[in-house]
Design a protein around this motif. Structure first.
Motif, short mmCIF file in Angstrom:
data_model
loop_
_atom_site.label_atom_id
_atom_site.label_comp_id
_atom_site.label_asym_id
_atom_site.label_seq_id
_atom_site.Cartn_x
_atom_site.Cartn_y
_atom_site.Cartn_z
N ALA A 13 -33.03 60.44 44.79
CA ALA A 13 -34.44 60.35 45.21
C ALA A 13 -35.34 60.80 44.08
CB ALA A 13 -34.67 61.21 46.44
N PRO A 14 -36.30 59.97 43.61
CA PRO A 14 -37.16 60.31 42.47
C PRO A 14 -37.92 61.63 42.64
CG PRO A 14 -37.36 57.99 43.00
CD PRO A 14 -36.56 58.59 44.10
N THR A 15 -38.42 61.90 43.84
CA THR A 15 -39.20 63.13 44.03
C THR A 15 -38.32 64.37 43.89
OG1 THR A 15 -38.85 62.91 46.44
CG2 THR A 15 -40.91 62.04 45.50
N GLU A 16 -37.06 64.30 44.40
CA GLU A 16 -36.14 65.43 44.26
C GLU A 16 -35.76 65.64 42.81
OE1 GLU A 16 -32.95 66.09 47.20
OE2 GLU A 16 -33.58 64.15 48.06
N ILE A 17 -35.53 64.54 42.07
CA ILE A 17 -35.18 64.66 40.66
C ILE A 17 -36.31 65.32 39.89
CG2 ILE A 17 -34.70 63.35 38.56
CD1 ILE A 17 -33.28 61.27 40.30
N GLU A 18 -37.54 64.89 40.15
CA GLU A 18 -38.70 65.45 39.45
C GLU A 18 -38.85 66.94 39.75
OE1 GLU A 18 -43.53 64.69 39.02
OE2 GLU A 18 -42.27 63.32 40.22
N PRO A 43 -28.52 76.72 24.33
CA PRO A 43 -29.90 76.85 24.83
C PRO A 43 -30.80 75.70 24.39
CG PRO A 43 -29.50 78.35 23.00
CD PRO A 43 -28.18 77.76 23.34
N VAL A 44 -31.55 75.16 25.33
CA VAL A 44 -32.49 74.08 25.04
C VAL A 44 -33.70 74.25 25.95
CG1 VAL A 44 -31.51 72.48 26.74
CG2 VAL A 44 -32.69 71.56 24.74
N LEU A 45 -34.85 73.76 25.52
CA LEU A 45 -36.07 73.87 26.32
C LEU A 45 -36.55 72.47 26.70
CD1 LEU A 45 -38.38 75.65 27.47
CD2 LEU A 45 -39.55 75.35 25.28
N VAL A 46 -36.75 72.24 28.02
CA VAL A 46 -37.31 70.99 28.50
C VAL A 46 -38.83 71.12 28.39
CG1 VAL A 46 -37.52 69.36 30.41
CG2 VAL A 46 -35.37 70.60 30.04
N VAL A 47 -39.42 70.49 27.38
CA VAL A 47 -40.86 70.64 27.09
C VAL A 47 -41.71 69.82 28.05
CG1 VAL A 47 -42.65 70.32 25.34
CG2 VAL A 47 -40.36 71.07 24.67
N ASP A 48 -41.25 68.61 28.36
CA ASP A 48 -42.07 67.72 29.19
C ASP A 48 -41.17 66.67 29.84
OD1 ASP A 48 -44.28 66.62 30.38
OD2 ASP A 48 -44.95 65.50 28.60
N GLN A 49 -41.63 66.15 30.97
CA GLN A 49 -40.93 65.04 31.61
C GLN A 49 -41.95 64.00 32.04
OE1 GLN A 49 -39.53 65.22 35.66
NE2 GLN A 49 -40.13 67.39 35.87
N VAL A 50 -41.61 62.75 31.79
CA VAL A 50 -42.41 61.63 32.27
C VAL A 50 -41.50 60.84 33.20
CG1 VAL A 50 -43.69 59.54 31.68
CG2 VAL A 50 -43.77 61.53 30.15
N PRO A 51 -41.66 61.04 34.52
CA PRO A 51 -40.73 60.44 35.49
C PRO A 51 -40.55 58.94 35.26
CG PRO A 51 -42.17 61.98 36.61
CD PRO A 51 -42.70 61.86 35.20
N GLY A 52 -39.27 58.55 35.22
CA GLY A 52 -38.92 57.16 35.03
C GLY A 52 -38.97 56.70 33.59
N ASP A 53 -39.42 57.57 32.66
CA ASP A 53 -39.58 57.15 31.27
C ASP A 53 -38.72 58.01 30.33
OD1 ASP A 53 -40.35 56.01 28.95
OD2 ASP A 53 -42.49 56.37 29.17
N GLN A 106 -36.45 63.23 22.02
CA GLN A 106 -36.76 62.49 23.24
C GLN A 106 -35.52 61.75 23.71
OE1 GLN A 106 -40.63 60.41 23.41
NE2 GLN A 106 -39.48 58.60 24.05
N CYS A 107 -35.27 61.81 25.04
CA CYS A 107 -34.12 61.09 25.62
C CYS A 107 -34.58 60.38 26.88
CB CYS A 107 -32.98 62.05 25.92
SG CYS A 107 -33.32 63.21 27.28
N PRO A 108 -33.84 59.39 27.36
CA PRO A 108 -34.24 58.66 28.58
C PRO A 108 -34.30 59.59 29.79
CG PRO A 108 -32.53 57.48 27.39
CD PRO A 108 -32.62 58.82 26.76
N TYR A 109 -35.16 59.27 30.71
CA TYR A 109 -35.27 60.01 31.96
C TYR A 109 -34.04 59.72 32.81
CZ TYR A 109 -37.72 62.18 35.92
OH TYR A 109 -38.09 63.02 36.93
N PRO A 110 -33.36 60.73 33.33
CA PRO A 110 -32.13 60.49 34.11
C PRO A 110 -32.43 59.74 35.40
CG PRO A 110 -32.79 62.79 34.27
CD PRO A 110 -33.68 62.17 33.24
#
Length: 560
Positions: A13-18, A43-53, A106-110
């Motif tokens: 579900a996209p909302t749960e993933i986000e 250790p890694v830091l998730v700086v930003d997410q663009v859902p679906g991108d 940058q990597c693909p959105y899961p």
């Protein structure tokens, strides 16, 4: 949600993933793990997410893996959300660039996430052969203690330490524990000793530890270790899953130092005794596995039988003496090794094929381990009535069932050494009260070696016998023991066998370590007291120096 491997559930579900990825964006909330290498989380830091991108990651703290990621190495993001462990499917890095001193990628959105319900109190128990050492620092001990990890959870662990550690561990408020995996991975954490259980028979201390002041990174690494232990245990278990790859944590790094373990730091009378202690450690672990209802490991038994044959081929006399030096091991382990090495020495003189000698050694090593399930009062009994003897039969059946999985063992050797070693020519033995011609040559040999080894060692209900008294006892009971094999044993090992403690005319005490071709003393090692051969042994004497000691005036009873 749908099912996934390793107990994970797939979230699509996209909302749960986000929402879950948002939690990974918090400082310390995420780790990167190279998928192909099954390496430790980084250790890694998730700086930003663009859902679906895409996801934007800061890998500045782990620049050493940047080149590998640029070359197309797959990786997963790991993290935790409330009471769940999260991971992405394998991802590939698209681009990486420097920005204000930070390395951003940058990597693909899961398209999905895999979720595992976290069980903080779940303890992953290490199976036989899954060795993890632990170095314990702190308390009132200036020197670190080496121990063995027995189980691990997110909350704590159980260690097995030398019995001598009890006093300082009891006084310690906190200690530092460094877990040492076979592939070289090290992990350090602080803990509070919570409870200790002493096992005087095994000279060991089981200590429960509760972890304190865990960081987010430590908790993620712990969960990785717990999962790897659980997975490796499932791979090796009775209903093993062949689809699971071996965990790299348990793959030996040949370039690394000797494994950290409780036995590795113990001092031994001779170098051969220290090497034999590794086999004793396997038998001790197998003994505990039997007590806890575990399964036999046919591969481990084969490997250690090969190792015993190798030690015997290298220096048979040093190995014979080493069987008398492991006084801190459980009696069942010491006895099994003593029987195995002495039978192996007799069998080698008789030129048995190697496969037969290996099966003989393996069966002899483990023939009595089933007694670990018997009550102490039965093992210490001095009066064997029919009821007690019937109860004793249980251990033979335990061994028969356990060794059924070891298909490489010759059935005839199992029957002769494991099933019939306690039978007697007059039918007074057990479990089947066989007699006379129904008992083959190997059984007749095995019963003589078994009794000699048992009578040479202290038991809870009696002290050890002198070797001369043992020979006289066996020769005076021809109805029970084959006199031909008693005489062959005496001729082969001599009236003062290796491992005998003797007193010379000048008062000196010495352990017999080597004999010449005529059974005369060729090498002894001095000792200052009639105690089991340990680290305090004195000079090794041979030749003229040995002759100057004079004649042997007494063969002593030694406790070991």
């Amino acid at each position: 949600m749908t099912g996934a491997k390793d107990g994970y559930v797939r979230v699509t579900a996209p909302t749960e993933i986000e929402e879950m990825l948002a939690r990974l964006s918090q400082p310390g909330g995420a780790s990167l793990q190279l998928d192909a290498e099954e390496s430790r989380p980084l250790p890694v830091l998730v700086v930003d997410q663009v859902p679906g991108d895409y996801l934007l990651l800061d890998i500045s703290a782990i620049r050493e893996v940047a080149a590998e990621l640029r070359r197309g190495a797959a990786f997963r993001l790991l993290g935790q959300s409330r009471d769940q462990m999260l991971r992405t499917p394998p991802l590939l890095m698209d681009t990486c660039h420097e920005q204000e001193g930070r390395l951003l990628c940058q990597c693909p959105y899961p398209i999905n996430l895999e979720v595992l319900q976290r069980r903080a109190s779940f303890r992953a128990r290490l199976r036989l052969g899954m060795e993890v050492g632990a170095i314990v620092r702190g308390g009132h001990s200036e020197a670190p203690l080496q121990s063995d990890l027995k189980d691990l959870s997110l909350e704590g662990c159980q260690l097995e330490l030398p019995l001598s550690a009890a006093s300082w561990l009891a006084a310690a408020e906190t200690v530092e524990i460094e877990l040492c995996f076979l592939n070289g991975v090290r992990f350090t954490i602080r803990a509070e000793p919570r409870h200790c259980l002493a096992d005087t028979e095994r000279q060991a201390l089981r200590a429960g530890m509760r972890f304190v002041a865990l960081s987010g990174d430590q908790e993620r690494q712990l969960w990785h270790f717990v999962r790897e232990i659980e997975r490796e245990s499932a791979r090796q278990g009775e209903s093993s899953d062949s689809s699971l790859l071996p965990s790299l944590l348990f793959q030996t790094d040949l370039a690394a130092a000797a494994p950290v373990s409780r036995r590795n730091i113990s001092r031994y009378a001779t170098p051969m005794a220290k090497r034999l202690a590794r086999i004793a450690g396997y038998l001790d672990a197998q003994l505990l596995e039997i007590q806890e209802g575990g399964q036999w490991d046919a591969v481990q038994l084969s490997s250690f039988a090969d190792r015993l044959l190798g030690l015997h081929a290298e220096d048979s006399e040093a190995l014979l003496f080493a069987t008398h030096c492991l006084y801190n091991e459980p009696l069942l382990v010491r006895h099994g090794l003593g029987v195995a090495v002495h039978m192996l020495d007799l069998a080698t003189a008789g030129m048995l094929p190697r496969d037969a000698r290996k099966a003989l050694a393996a069966c002899a090593m483990v023939h009595d381990l089933g007694k670990a399930l018997l009550p102490t009062e039965l093992l210490e009994a001095s009066d064997w009535d029919d009821e007690r003897q019937a109860a004793l039969h249980v251990h033979v059946e335990v061994m028969r069932e356990g060794l059924g999985a070891c298909h490489w063992l010759a059935p005839g050797v199992v029957e002769a050494v494991v099933m019939r070693i306690n039978e007697r020519l007059d039918g007074s033995g057990y479990p089947a009260r066989l007699s006379g011609e129904t008992l083959g040559e190997l059984t007749r040999l095995a019963s003589v070696v078994d009794v000699v080894e048992a009578m040479r060692r202290d038991r809870p209900d009696r002290l050890a016998w002198k070797i001369g008294d043992i020979y006289r006892y066996l020769l005076s009971h021809p109805g029970q023991f084959d006199s031909r094999w008693v005489k062959r044993y005496l001729k082969h090992f001599g009236v003062m066998p290796i491992g005998t403690l003797v007193r010379f005319s000048g008062g000196e005490l010495g352990w017999v370590q080597r004999l010449d071709g005529d059974g005369r003393l060729a090498q002894i090692q001095l000792t200052d007291r009639p105690a089991p051969p340990g680290e305090s042994l004195g000079d090794v004497l041979r030749g003229e120096r040995l002759k100057r000691l004079g004649d042997v005036v007494e063969v002593l009873r030694a406790s070991f």
